[in-house]
Design a protein around this motif. Structure first.
Motif, mmCIF file in Angstrom:
data_model
loop_
_atom_site.group_PDB
_atom_site.id
_atom_site.type_symbol
_atom_site.label_atom_id
_atom_site.label_comp_id
_atom_site.label_asym_id
_atom_site.label_seq_id
_atom_site.Cartn_x
_atom_site.Cartn_y
_atom_site.Cartn_z
ATOM 1 N N ARG A 132 7.754 9.326 4.105
ATOM 2 C CA ARG A 132 6.995 9.647 5.316
ATOM 3 C C ARG A 132 5.739 8.792 5.432
ATOM 4 N N MET A 133 5.121 8.506 4.306
ATOM 5 C CA MET A 133 3.969 7.612 4.320
ATOM 6 C C MET A 133 4.388 6.220 4.801
ATOM 7 N N ARG A 134 5.495 5.719 4.266
ATOM 8 C CA ARG A 134 5.977 4.380 4.651
ATOM 9 C C ARG A 134 6.294 4.330 6.142
ATOM 10 N N ALA A 135 6.784 5.457 6.681
ATOM 11 C CA ALA A 135 7.104 5.527 8.109
ATOM 12 C C ALA A 135 5.872 5.781 8.967
ATOM 13 N N GLY A 136 4.731 6.032 8.332
ATOM 14 C CA GLY A 136 3.497 6.272 9.071
ATOM 15 C C GLY A 136 3.469 7.604 9.790
ATOM 16 N N GLU A 137 4.117 8.625 9.221
ATOM 17 C CA GLU A 137 4.213 9.920 9.901
ATOM 18 C C GLU A 137 2.889 10.690 9.910
ATOM 19 N N TYR A 138 2.006 10.404 8.955
ATOM 20 C CA TYR A 138 0.734 11.125 8.886
ATOM 21 C C TYR A 138 -0.379 10.272 9.509
ATOM 22 N N ASP A 139 -1.212 10.912 10.310
ATOM 23 C CA ASP A 139 -2.379 10.214 10.868
ATOM 24 C C ASP A 139 -3.434 9.980 9.797
ATOM 25 N N VAL A 140 -3.593 10.972 8.935
ATOM 26 C CA VAL A 140 -4.524 10.910 7.802
ATOM 27 C C VAL A 140 -3.757 11.407 6.593
ATOM 28 N N ALA A 141 -4.058 10.909 5.414
ATOM 29 C CA ALA A 141 -3.332 11.371 4.229
ATOM 30 C C ALA A 141 -4.217 11.331 2.993
ATOM 31 N N TYR A 142 -3.930 12.273 2.107
ATOM 32 C CA TYR A 142 -4.546 12.325 0.778
ATOM 33 C C TYR A 142 -3.446 11.918 -0.189
ATOM 34 N N MET A 143 -3.606 10.756 -0.837
ATOM 35 C CA MET A 143 -2.530 10.165 -1.629
ATOM 36 C C MET A 143 -3.038 9.680 -2.978
ATOM 37 N N ASN A 144 -2.115 9.558 -3.924
ATOM 38 C CA ASN A 144 -2.537 9.119 -5.254
ATOM 39 C C ASN A 144 -2.926 7.647 -5.249
ATOM 40 N N PRO A 145 -3.618 7.180 -6.277
ATOM 41 C CA PRO A 145 -4.139 5.800 -6.282
ATOM 42 C C PRO A 145 -3.067 4.732 -6.111
ATOM 43 N N TYR A 146 -1.932 4.900 -6.783
ATOM 44 C CA TYR A 146 -0.853 3.927 -6.635
ATOM 45 C C TYR A 146 -0.286 3.957 -5.220
ATOM 46 N N HIS A 147 -0.088 5.142 -4.669
ATOM 47 C CA HIS A 147 0.379 5.246 -3.286
ATOM 48 C C HIS A 147 -0.539 4.453 -2.353
ATOM 49 N N TYR A 148 -1.834 4.561 -2.577
ATOM 50 C CA TYR A 148 -2.753 3.852 -1.680
ATOM 51 C C TYR A 148 -2.562 2.342 -1.761
ATOM 52 N N THR A 149 -2.367 1.814 -2.967
ATOM 53 C CA THR A 149 -2.181 0.366 -3.082
ATOM 54 C C THR A 149 -0.908 -0.094 -2.376
ATOM 55 N N VAL A 150 0.073 0.804 -2.271
ATOM 56 C CA VAL A 150 1.335 0.473 -1.594
ATOM 57 C C VAL A 150 1.188 0.603 -0.079
ATOM 58 N N PHE A 151 0.732 1.772 0.367
ATOM 59 C CA PHE A 151 0.763 2.074 1.804
ATOM 60 C C PHE A 151 -0.450 1.531 2.555
#
Length: 279
Positions: A76-95
């Motif tokens: 869902r993050m990759r698809a941009g489904e969230y306007d705002v998100a709280y994500m782990n550090p690795y997720h942030y470097t990806v998305f």
């Protein structure tokens, strides 16, 4: 007759204009996605009051969202489904690459570290003793709870069998019940899990520390909305009601963040989600 028609039409136009003016302008709505480190029910209980507070402060309706597990959250993050998100550090470097989430805040004066927990009555004393064991982790790309401990084990030549149980709370519960001899988590979720589970566990080992989770916005969110959200997040540090809400998620405070804050994580060159990023 023409005069009557004009009057009738005029009255209709005026009444229509009044009716249009009476229709309230729809408030902007943002979907705020929370990485599912814990059950959706628990996350909703913890975060919904925070979003109500932020909605009031920003004038924007902010709605809670999550996913049933971390891999679904990642899609869902990759698809941009969230306007705002709280994500782990690795997720942030990806998305932050695709679809381009931009960090605006993070936990104040905080460094994240992974932990490996065992039952309190376990005879295990060192990480090396987990060699050849079956261990519980939230998901393959859970940064501190899975990626870091498994990287250390691989570095030490250990051969473990990872089992992914969907959330941090599931790790703690399954280890407390003896389904696994050990499992990975982080201190914040460990401290936030139910006392009856936490009291049966102890921390066997901890990882080095890194920049913590990011609060980041999708590029489609308007700059003026982002500015209001940043201000509201910072004001939680000094507003008594905001401080109380932050305590419920074990945050001491919030501070503004920028993209480069996660360069320490980028330096690890983790490639676990390369296939998802390429889609």
């Amino acid at each position: 007759m023409k005069t009557v028609v004009k009057k009738i039409l005029g009255a209709t136009l005026v009444s229509g204009a009044v009716a249009m003016a009476a229709v309230p302008v729809q408030a902007e709505t943002l979907t705020f996605g929370i990485v599912p480190q814990q059950s959706a029910k628990k996350l909703a209980r913890l975060w919904t009051p925070i979003f109500k507070h932020l909605s009031k402060k920003t004038g924007t309706t902010i709605r809670f969202a999550t996913a049933q597990n971390i891999p679904t959250f990642e899609k869902r993050m990759r698809a941009g489904e969230y306007d705002v998100a709280y994500m782990n550090p690795y997720h942030y470097t990806v998305f932050s690459q695709k679809p381009g989430y931009d960090a605006i805040a993070r936990q104040k004066d905080k460094r994240i570290k992974g932990i490996v927990v065992v039952r309190k009555d376990s005879p295990l004393k060192t990480l090396a003793e987990l060699d050849q064991k079956k261990l519980a982790f939230p998901s393959p790309a859970a940064f501190a709870a899975s990626v870091l401990p498994r990287a250390k084990m691989e570095q030490e030549g250990m051969n473990i069998e990872p089992k992914y149980v969907s959330s941090h709370d599931s790790v703690y519960l399954s280890v407390s019940k003896g389904f696994f001899v050990a499992g990975g988590g982080v201190m914040r979720t460990f401290n936030n899990t139910t006392p009856e589970v936490r009291e049966q566990l102890r921390v066997l080992w901890s990882t080095p520390t890194y920049t913590p989770h990011a609060i980041a916005v999708h590029p489609r969110v308007k700059p003026e909305t982002v500015a209001k959200l940043k201000q509201a997040l910072l004001e939680m540090n000094t507003d008594p009601s905001g401080q109380s809400l932050l305590k419920t998620i074990n945050f001491k405070g919030l501070e503004l963040a920028e993209n480069g804050d996660w360069d320490d994580v980028r330096g690890l060159n983790i490639r676990l989600l390369d296939n998802l990023l390429a889609q």
